[in-house]
Each structure stands twice: as C-alpha cells, then as structure tokens.
Design a protein around this motif. Structure first.
Motif, PDB file in Angstrom:
ATOM      1  N   VAL A   1       0.861  -1.181   0.000  1.00 37.81           N
ATOM      2  CA  VAL A   1       0.000   0.000   0.000  1.00 37.81           C
ATOM      3  C   VAL A   1       0.893   1.226   0.000  1.00 37.81           C
ATOM      4  CG1 VAL A   1      -1.882   1.188   1.176  1.00 37.81           C
ATOM      5  CG2 VAL A   1      -1.669  -1.301   1.359  1.00 37.81           C
ATOM      6  N   ARG A   2       0.754   2.064  -1.004  1.00 38.77           N
ATOM      7  CA  ARG A   2       1.673   3.193  -1.136  1.00 38.77           C
ATOM      8  C   ARG A   2       1.287   4.375  -0.249  1.00 38.77           C
ATOM      9  NH1 ARG A   2       3.081   5.802  -5.471  1.00 38.77           N
ATOM     10  NH2 ARG A   2       5.264   5.757  -4.844  1.00 38.77           N
ATOM     11  N   GLN A   3       0.004   4.625  -0.076  1.00 44.95           N
ATOM     12  CA  GLN A   3      -0.441   5.769   0.743  1.00 44.95           C
ATOM     13  C   GLN A   3      -1.552   5.303   1.685  1.00 44.95           C
ATOM     14  OE1 GLN A   3      -1.003   5.816  -2.699  1.00 44.95           O
ATOM     15  NE2 GLN A   3       0.689   7.037  -3.515  1.00 44.95           N
ATOM     16  N   PRO A   4      -1.201   4.695   2.801  1.00 48.43           N
ATOM     17  CA  PRO A   4      -2.221   4.068   3.659  1.00 48.43           C
ATOM     18  C   PRO A   4      -3.327   5.016   4.111  1.00 48.43           C
ATOM     19  CG  PRO A   4      -0.018   3.422   4.347  1.00 48.43           C
ATOM     20  CD  PRO A   4       0.159   4.495   3.329  1.00 48.43           C
ATOM     21  N   ASP A   5      -2.970   6.216   4.567  1.00 48.63           N
ATOM     22  CA  ASP A   5      -4.004   7.104   5.089  1.00 48.63           C
ATOM     23  C   ASP A   5      -4.928   7.616   3.984  1.00 48.63           C
ATOM     24  OD1 ASP A   5      -1.730   8.452   4.187  1.00 48.63           O
ATOM     25  OD2 ASP A   5      -2.117  10.213   5.405  1.00 48.63           O
ATOM     26  N   PHE A   6      -4.445   7.678   2.742  1.00 50.79           N
ATOM     27  CA  PHE A   6      -5.339   8.041   1.644  1.00 50.79           C
ATOM     28  C   PHE A   6      -6.471   7.039   1.527  1.00 50.79           C
ATOM     29  CE2 PHE A   6      -6.773   7.172  -2.673  1.00 50.79           C
ATOM     30  CZ  PHE A   6      -7.315   8.408  -3.021  1.00 50.79           C
ATOM     31  N   PHE A   7      -6.142   5.749   1.609  1.00 51.42           N
ATOM     32  CA  PHE A   7      -7.174   4.734   1.413  1.00 51.42           C
ATOM     33  C   PHE A   7      -8.161   4.695   2.572  1.00 51.42           C
ATOM     34  CE2 PHE A   7      -3.916   3.334  -1.592  1.00 51.42           C
ATOM     35  CZ  PHE A   7      -4.707   3.292  -2.723  1.00 51.42           C
ATOM     36  N   GLN A   8      -7.690   4.995   3.761  1.00 50.35           N
ATOM     37  CA  GLN A   8      -8.637   5.122   4.873  1.00 50.35           C
ATOM     38  C   GLN A   8      -9.607   6.278   4.618  1.00 50.35           C
ATOM     39  OE1 GLN A   8      -5.728   5.358   8.135  1.00 50.35           O
ATOM     40  NE2 GLN A   8      -6.532   3.390   8.896  1.00 50.35           N
ATOM     41  N   ALA A   9      -9.056   7.396   4.148  1.00 48.40           N
ATOM     42  CA  ALA A   9      -9.909   8.557   3.849  1.00 48.40           C
ATOM     43  C   ALA A   9     -10.802   8.279   2.652  1.00 48.40           C
ATOM     44  CB  ALA A   9      -9.032   9.784   3.581  1.00 48.40           C
ATOM     45  N   MET A  10     -10.290   7.551   1.659  1.00 52.52           N
ATOM     46  CA  MET A  10     -11.092   7.220   0.479  1.00 52.52           C
ATOM     47  C   MET A  10     -12.327   6.422   0.870  1.00 52.52           C
ATOM     48  SD  MET A  10     -10.237   4.583  -2.645  1.00 52.52           S
ATOM     49  CE  MET A  10     -10.778   3.181  -1.629  1.00 52.52           C
ATOM     50  N   VAL A  11     -12.128   5.394   1.712  1.00 52.69           N
ATOM     51  CA  VAL A  11     -13.260   4.555   2.120  1.00 52.69           C
ATOM     52  C   VAL A  11     -14.281   5.385   2.889  1.00 52.69           C
ATOM     53  CG1 VAL A  11     -13.951   2.591   3.536  1.00 52.69           C
ATOM     54  CG2 VAL A  11     -11.910   2.430   2.086  1.00 52.69           C
ATOM     55  N   ALA A  12     -13.798   6.247   3.781  1.00 53.69           N
ATOM     56  CA  ALA A  12     -14.723   7.097   4.551  1.00 53.69           C
ATOM     57  C   ALA A  12     -15.488   8.042   3.632  1.00 53.69           C
ATOM     58  CB  ALA A  12     -13.941   7.887   5.598  1.00 53.69           C
ATOM     59  N   THR A  13     -14.803   8.581   2.628  1.00 57.85           N
ATOM     60  CA  THR A  13     -15.449   9.506   1.686  1.00 57.85           C
ATOM     61  C   THR A  13     -16.500   8.792   0.841  1.00 57.85           C
ATOM     62  OG1 THR A  13     -13.485  10.915   1.568  1.00 57.85           O
ATOM     63  CG2 THR A  13     -15.038  11.068  -0.251  1.00 57.85           C
ATOM     64  N   LEU A  14     -16.160   7.598   0.360  1.00 59.10           N
ATOM     65  CA  LEU A  14     -17.114   6.858  -0.465  1.00 59.10           C
ATOM     66  C   LEU A  14     -18.363   6.482   0.332  1.00 59.10           C
ATOM     67  CD1 LEU A  14     -14.666   4.501  -2.426  1.00 59.10           C
ATOM     68  CD2 LEU A  14     -15.717   6.626  -3.228  1.00 59.10           C
ATOM     69  N   LYS A  15     -18.172   6.180   1.607  1.00 60.96           N
ATOM     70  CA  LYS A  15     -19.316   5.809   2.450  1.00 60.96           C
ATOM     71  C   LYS A  15     -20.311   6.956   2.589  1.00 60.96           C
ATOM     72  CE  LYS A  15     -17.348   2.318   5.585  1.00 60.96           C
ATOM     73  NZ  LYS A  15     -16.938   2.075   7.006  1.00 60.96           N
ATOM     74  N   THR A  16     -19.798   8.174   2.636  1.00 64.53           N
ATOM     75  CA  THR A  16     -20.669   9.329   2.897  1.00 64.53           C
ATOM     76  C   THR A  16     -21.102  10.052   1.628  1.00 64.53           C
ATOM     77  OG1 THR A  16     -18.715  10.737   3.199  1.00 64.53           O
ATOM     78  CG2 THR A  16     -19.640   9.698   5.170  1.00 64.53           C
ATOM     79  N   THR A  17     -20.649   9.584   0.484  1.00 63.89           N
ATOM     80  CA  THR A  17     -21.028  10.214  -0.784  1.00 63.89           C
ATOM     81  C   THR A  17     -22.343   9.599  -1.279  1.00 63.89           C
ATOM     82  OG1 THR A  17     -18.707  10.596  -1.383  1.00 63.89           O
ATOM     83  CG2 THR A  17     -20.322  10.680  -3.165  1.00 63.89           C
ATOM     84  N   PRO A  18     -23.331  10.410  -1.601  1.00 63.37           N
ATOM     85  CA  PRO A  18     -24.602   9.868  -2.100  1.00 63.37           C
ATOM     86  C   PRO A  18     -24.382   9.000  -3.334  1.00 63.37           C
ATOM     87  CG  PRO A  18     -24.826  12.200  -1.578  1.00 63.37           C
ATOM     88  CD  PRO A  18     -23.372  11.885  -1.477  1.00 63.37           C
ATOM     89  N   LEU A  19     -25.153   7.939  -3.429  1.00 61.88           N
ATOM     90  CA  LEU A  19     -25.007   7.000  -4.539  1.00 61.88           C
ATOM     91  C   LEU A  19     -25.145   7.683  -5.904  1.00 61.88           C
ATOM     92  CD1 LEU A  19     -24.507   4.038  -5.220  1.00 61.88           C
ATOM     93  CD2 LEU A  19     -26.994   3.680  -5.154  1.00 61.88           C
ATOM     94  N   PRO A  20     -26.097   8.606  -6.097  1.00 66.95           N
ATOM     95  CA  PRO A  20     -26.180   9.276  -7.412  1.00 66.95           C
ATOM     96  C   PRO A  20     -24.894  10.017  -7.785  1.00 66.95           C
ATOM     97  CG  PRO A  20     -28.187   9.646  -6.162  1.00 66.95           C
ATOM     98  CD  PRO A  20     -27.221   8.997  -5.221  1.00 66.95           C
ATOM     99  N   VAL A  21     -24.217  10.603  -6.791  1.00 71.37           N
ATOM    100  CA  VAL A  21     -22.962  11.312  -7.073  1.00 71.37           C
ATOM    101  C   VAL A  21     -21.873  10.313  -7.465  1.00 71.37           C
ATOM    102  CG1 VAL A  21     -21.154  12.784  -6.111  1.00 71.37           C
ATOM    103  CG2 VAL A  21     -23.560  13.241  -5.580  1.00 71.37           C
TER     104      VAL A  21
END
Length: 699
Positions: free
Chosen positions: A305-325
C-alpha cells in the motif's frame, strides 16, 4: 491527445527514474566563439578533421557564457523558434519525437495499406488498429454506442458495497478510479512480483490544483467544472451542472488526503506491506479481496500500500457520498477516458480543456499523429521492431557500449576518490555499480501480441482490449520468476531510464542520434551530451531514492550513519539551490520534488567529464572550430536541454514534474563544477560563479 491504454509499469513508482522530455530545433547565424582559456592544456593542439558537433548557429553572443551559459548556447535558437500550434513545448526531445513519429507513420501506413496481411499477424493488427482510429466517418456514426455498456454498468451501481468490483473492471480497462493497481517487483524482495495499490481518482493534474489560490489555478478549477459539465451533457446527463459541482467537491475531498508528489518519492514511506486480511481490517467497508478478484490479482502474495491514510480517507469519503454522485463521478471517468476516441464533439471538448486550458496547445495534433500514438500505446513493440530494423545501426550500439563502459569506469574511480564517504560504504557502492545491467537500443526478446484481438472498425473495443491485454500481461507475472529482459520503454521512445529494482540503465534507440549522440562527431560533444545522459542514469542508482536499494535491487540501508548524514548535507544544499529558481510568476522550482533528477544531472555530468578525460589517455584534445575540448564538452550538455514552454504547461510542470526546466538543468549544474569554471574562465562576480564552499559535489 489520443487515448492510450494505461501505462503498465513493472517497477514501483520511485523505483524508476527517466531522463525526461525537454526540447529542440534550428537557428541564427554563426557567431564568433569565445576564446579558449589560456590555461587549457589542449589549446596548443591542432585542429581535428571530425566535425565538432557544436551547434554554434544557435548561440547568443550578446550574453557571456560565464554569466548565463544556457542562454549563450541556446539564445539564438530561443529567439528564432516558435512552439508548434499543436505542442505545449518544443525542444530537442520533441524534435526527435517528431522524427520518430514520422518514421512510425511510414511503418504503420504500410501495414494498413498492405493487401496480403496475414490474419492474426502483427501487421494486420497494427494496420487495423490505425485504420480504426482514422475512420472518422464510422466513429461519428457510432456516437455513444461503443461505450454504452460501460455507462450502463455504472448506471446500474446499486450501492457503495459494489464499488470494489466496479473499480477492478475500470482499472483493467484503463479508466481512472480512486484506486489503481499495478504489478511490480517487491521493493524489499526483488526476487518476486507483488501487487501495489496507489492513490488515484483526480481529474486535475495534481492535488495542488484543487487548493492553490493563485488566479491561474482558480481559473483552471472553474474551467474543469465546466469541462465535466459539458462531457456529462454530451453523455446524456440531465442535471449536468449540479453533477459537475458535486464531482469537483468529491475529487477535492480525495485530494485532501492525497499525498504530495515529493512525499510520493519516498520509497520507504510508500512501502507498506500488508496481507489481504490486514488490508480488510485496515479499511473496513471496502472489500479488498473482492477488488483483487475483480481486477485479476488474486495470486499476489500480499499487497504493498503506497499511501495508507489516503485509502482510509477514500473509504470514509465513499461511504458518505450519495449514490447518485458516485454514479455521476464514475460516468464522468468513463466519458473522460474515451472522449478522444468518440465523436468530434467529445474530441473537441476533451482537447479544449486537457490540451488548451491545461497545457496551452493552440491546435489539436493532426489525426495521423494521434493515430500513431494510439498504435504505440496498444502495440508499441510490434512497430518498434520494424523501427529498429530501419533506423538503428549495429555500429551505434557498439559505440554506445564503449561509452557506457567508460562511464562505469569513471564512476568507479569517482567512488574511490570521494572524501566524504567511508571505506565500508564505498565497498557497498562499488558492489552495486558492478551489478548494473545495461540495455541499449532494443529488447533481446519482443512482446508477443498473438493473444491481442484487433477488430477492423472497432476503435474503442480495440483500445479497451489492448489495455486489458497489457494489464493481464503484468498480472500473469505473479508467482513467476523476474523477467530481467523486459523493457519499460519502446525502442522508438526519445528518453532513457534507471530501474532500481532491476538495477539497470536503459537507452532506447530513438535517443541515440544527434544532438544526443553523433557517431561522426568529435568525442567531446558526445561525452557532454549522451555521456551526460548515461552518467545521469547511472547516478540515479545513487540519488536520494535510488541509493536506498542495493545491487540486487532490494530496498535496504547499506550506508553508515555518518555517510548518510554527509550525503544528506550535500543533497540539502542542492535542494536549497534549486528552490531559488523562479521560472514564471511567483512559482519556483520544487527542490525536494526535483532532487533525484538534479542529483542525476550534476553527478551524471561530473562522471561524464571524468570519462571524457579518461578517453583522451593523457593526450591533448584538438581545437575544433575554435573551441577547446573542455568547452565542447559543456556545449554538448548545454545544447541538448534547449527548450521552450507555453506558460500553462510550465506552471503544470512546476507542480507535477520531478525534472527541472531546461535552463536549470544547464545553469544549475555547471555553476557547481570547477571544471566548467576553468574551461570558461569564470571569476567571482560572474553569473555562473559560486564560491567553492557553496558548490555541491556528490558523486
């Protein structure tokens, strides 16, 4: 800019360092040369019969070489050269690239026109791929049909839980998603292949484009949002304006945790080895096992994993992003990837932002050039094999082998002569140097394209299949021995590189021509030009990141603490020097981002100088065209970096490129070299003068 299958690298980012892309052309009258310094031992030598290789017609004698060497060598060319309307920059590299492109056009068009093409042969595939790009009437008639299935799959996304499978499919086909995967050597176990995952998902060139407040960057963000809106409108989105705004907001969130480019160069920081089970626990809510299955990388022994904290933030962001977006975002990614292969409206929209706004190009490149580029992206070595047969001589390869041998000996002697390194570390450095592999011209074994299907008239399908083919070719390496014969560039590429995991330096055929390499010219210019390039690539094995690997390609610490401190003190001085250079507006060169390339330039030219002196075997060099050998050597280096940039491109380069602009690759180097000071009689008060205590010498 035509679409290419995603570049499939077989090294970890940071493990490979390429020479660059820069610029070239012709220019004004031949001015009188500067007189050779009286102290030069070669001043009494007789003139030689070989041409000097110095392009004195490009000089600007209104400037003293002691004040601004780059301007003196290239000023006439700079004054008399314009950037072609379809280019964002121009110079030596682009001039040779144009020659390479013209040669490939001839090869490809012959394949396309041949009446007796054997079905399934490389010639059939190359010809049909090119013709599918050139058939604009068919492309217009198809409209969105070639990507209808892709858009449908995105539209049918039922929940964020299904993203791992969708990301995997997009990765395989060369469409951007917030995660990207590639297969390369394990940086700490160079005997095996492993999967790397790295941050992605941004539509602007770099994370900084989302946050810089200068007017130019604010304008780019506004133009980007308009671009996204227009693409979505063309794709049938009913509320494209709101969708574009939401997409920019989503990408800005991803950018917040995206690592800066200088940090991404750190090979230790980007090496985070995890099992799949550990990765699942690290980012709950995103199934990496399902992603790896979808992308086809289930055989990987683990994941880096090249940027571990990015992927933690990515998962959190995807969870809170509305499905249509999420659907709109991935719809846009599909449209953006394939726009250059679709109708004129898509192509024009893509160029207006990615070519004109971001890079300053005035016109889109002629279609045949984009067609050649598309074939190169899909079947580069197939046309490369024919290119080599027509345009690269065995004599050039032999001459290069001799130059490389001399440069290696010079580097070997240079290590022994270092006054800041201990014998213990020197022994390790010599061991690494002795294990370098050198590749010149072209591969010993060519890629096999027999399993790649190219269908007449199916442009999007052809490009998609080429991307999947190349991606799968890398995935197939998992569990197999390291392929040490593979090349990371095609022979027709005007560039060179060092790969630290394989500990190899590679020089494609296309760069081995004037002004980089002229087998008919005197050695001085060749040592300053291609010799400097060879030295640059060798030096990458010993720059701030390459030096972290040993001779077997493994990332490990082979330095004493004292030597490491001395090395960092010198490289810190180089960072400070380059951070003062101000190419445009208030933007300066990023000394941290460009450190590896700046070390490569300075150390490479220093080693090339030593090799040139060894080649003379204690004999005086002749004076040719009024120049001493020492002067011709530096002219060789100065003239290969002549280049001009559009402002838009230069701003982007300063944010994204690990190379310094051309003027600093010359002036930033020579002022650190006492050999240059002596060759041109530089004195205190001259522009190229640096006090001895401020000069940097590393290797």
């Amino acid at each position: 800019m035509s679409f290419k299958p995603l570049a499939r690298v077989f090294w970890a980012p940071g493990a490979l360092s390429a020479l660059l892309l820069a610029g070239c052309a012709t220019s004004p009258q031949n001015p009188p040369p500067p007189p050779p310094p009286a102290s030069a031992p070669e001043a009494s030598a007789t003139s030689a019969s070989k041409p000097s290789g110095v392009e004195a017609k490009n000089f600007d004698t209104r400037v003293r070489p002691q004040d601004d060497f780059y301007q003196y060598v290239n000023g006439g060319w700079l004054q008399n050269t314009q950037i072609p309307a379809d280019r964002a920059r121009y110079g030596t590299f682009i001039e040779l690239l144009d020659k390479s492109e013209a040669a490939l056009k001839e090869i490809i068009e012959e394949a396309a026109a041949a009446q007796d093409k054997k079905p399934g042969s490389d010639a059939q595939k190359v010809g049909d791929l090119y013709q599918s790009f050139m058939d604009t009437q068919r492309i217009e008639s198809l409209g969105l049909e070639p990507i209808r299935a892709d858009l449908k799959q995105v539209a049918e996304l039922k929940s964020a839980d299904a993203l791992p499978e969708l990301f995997g499919k997009l990765n395989r086909e060369g469409v951007q998603a917030p995660v990207a995967l590639f297969v390369g050597q394990d940086a700490k176990d160079a005997t095996r292949y492993i999967a790397y995952i790295t941050q992605s998902g941004l539509g602007l060139p770099d994370r900084d484009f989302y946050f810089k407040q200068e007017p130019r960057f604010a304008e780019v963000r506004t133009a980007y949002q308009a671009y996204v809106e227009k693409l979505l409108t063309l794709g049938g989105e009913k509320n494209a304006a709101a969708a574009a705004k939401a997409i920019l907001a989503l990408e800005t969130k991803l950018a917040e945790k995206s690592w800066e480019r200088a940090r991404n160069r750190d090979r230790e920081a980007t090496y985070n080895l995890k099992s799949v089970a550990e990765l699942e626990k690290f980012t709950p809510g995103f199934s990496w096992s399902r992603y790896l299955k979808a992308v086809g990388a289930e055989k990987t022994p683990a994941v880096i994993v090249r940027q571990p904290d990015f992927f933690q933030a990515m998962v959190a962001t995807l969870k809170t992003t509305p499905l249509p977006v999420l659907r709109q975002y991935l719809t846009y990614k599909v449209l953006d990837a394939y726009a250059p292969l679709l109708t004129q409206a898509f192509e024009d929209t893509h160029f207006a932002f990615r070519g004109k706004t971001l890079q300053g190009q005035q016109e889109i490149r002629p279609r045949w050039k984009r067609g050649v580029e598309t074939v190169e992206g899909g079947m580069g070595e197939a046309v490369g094999q024919l290119y080599v047969a027509r345009h690269f001589s065995p004599e050039s390869k032999k001459r290069m082998e001799l130059l490389v041998a001399n440069l290696r000996e010079a580097f070997k002697q240079g290590i022994d002569q270092l006054d800041w390194m201990s014998p213990t570390t020197k022994a390790q450095a010599q061991d690494k140097l002795s294990k370098f592999t050198v590749k010149i011209g072209y591969p010993d074994e060519w890629k096999d394209y027999s399993k790649l299907e190219i269908v007449p008239g199916d442009l999007v399908g052809n490009v998609r299949r080429a991307s999947v083919f190349e991606f799968q070719r890398d995935l197939d390496k998992l569990g197999k021995p390291i392929d040490r014969k593979e090349w990371g560039m095609t022979p027709q590429t005007v560039n060179a590189y060092y790969n630290s995991s394989l500990n190899e330096i590679v020089f494609p055929a296309a760069i081995l021509q004037p002004p980089f390499f002229n087998p008919d010219a005197d050695d001085a210019v060749n040592y300053g030009a291609i010799g400097g390039v060879i030295g640059h690539e060798i030096s990458h094995g010993f720059d701030d990141q390459g030096s972290r690997s040993d001779g077997d390609g493994n990332l490990r610490d082979w330095w004493t603490a004292e030597d490491q401190a001395a090395f960092k003190q010198r490289t810190g001085m180089l960072v400070a020097q380059y951070s003062q250079f101000n190419p445009i507006d208030t933007m300066k060169v990023n000394g941290e981002l460009t450190l590896g390339e700046n070390i490569g330039d300075l150390s490479g030219l220093t080693v090339a100088w030593r090799a040139y002196k060894l080649s003379l075997k204690d004999q005086p060099a002749p004076i040719i065209d009024g120049f001493t050998g020492d002067q011709r050597f530096f002219f060789g280096w100065g003239q290969i970096w002549r280049s001009i940039f559009r402002d838009e491109f230069l701003r982007q380069m300063l944010v994204t490129d690990p190379h310094s602009p051309g003027p600093y690759r010359v002036n930033g180097v020579v002022r650190n070299m006492p050999e240059f000071q002596q060759a041109f009689g530089v004195k205190e008060g001259d522009g190229a003068w640096l006090p001895p205590e401020q000069r940097v010498k590393i290797w």
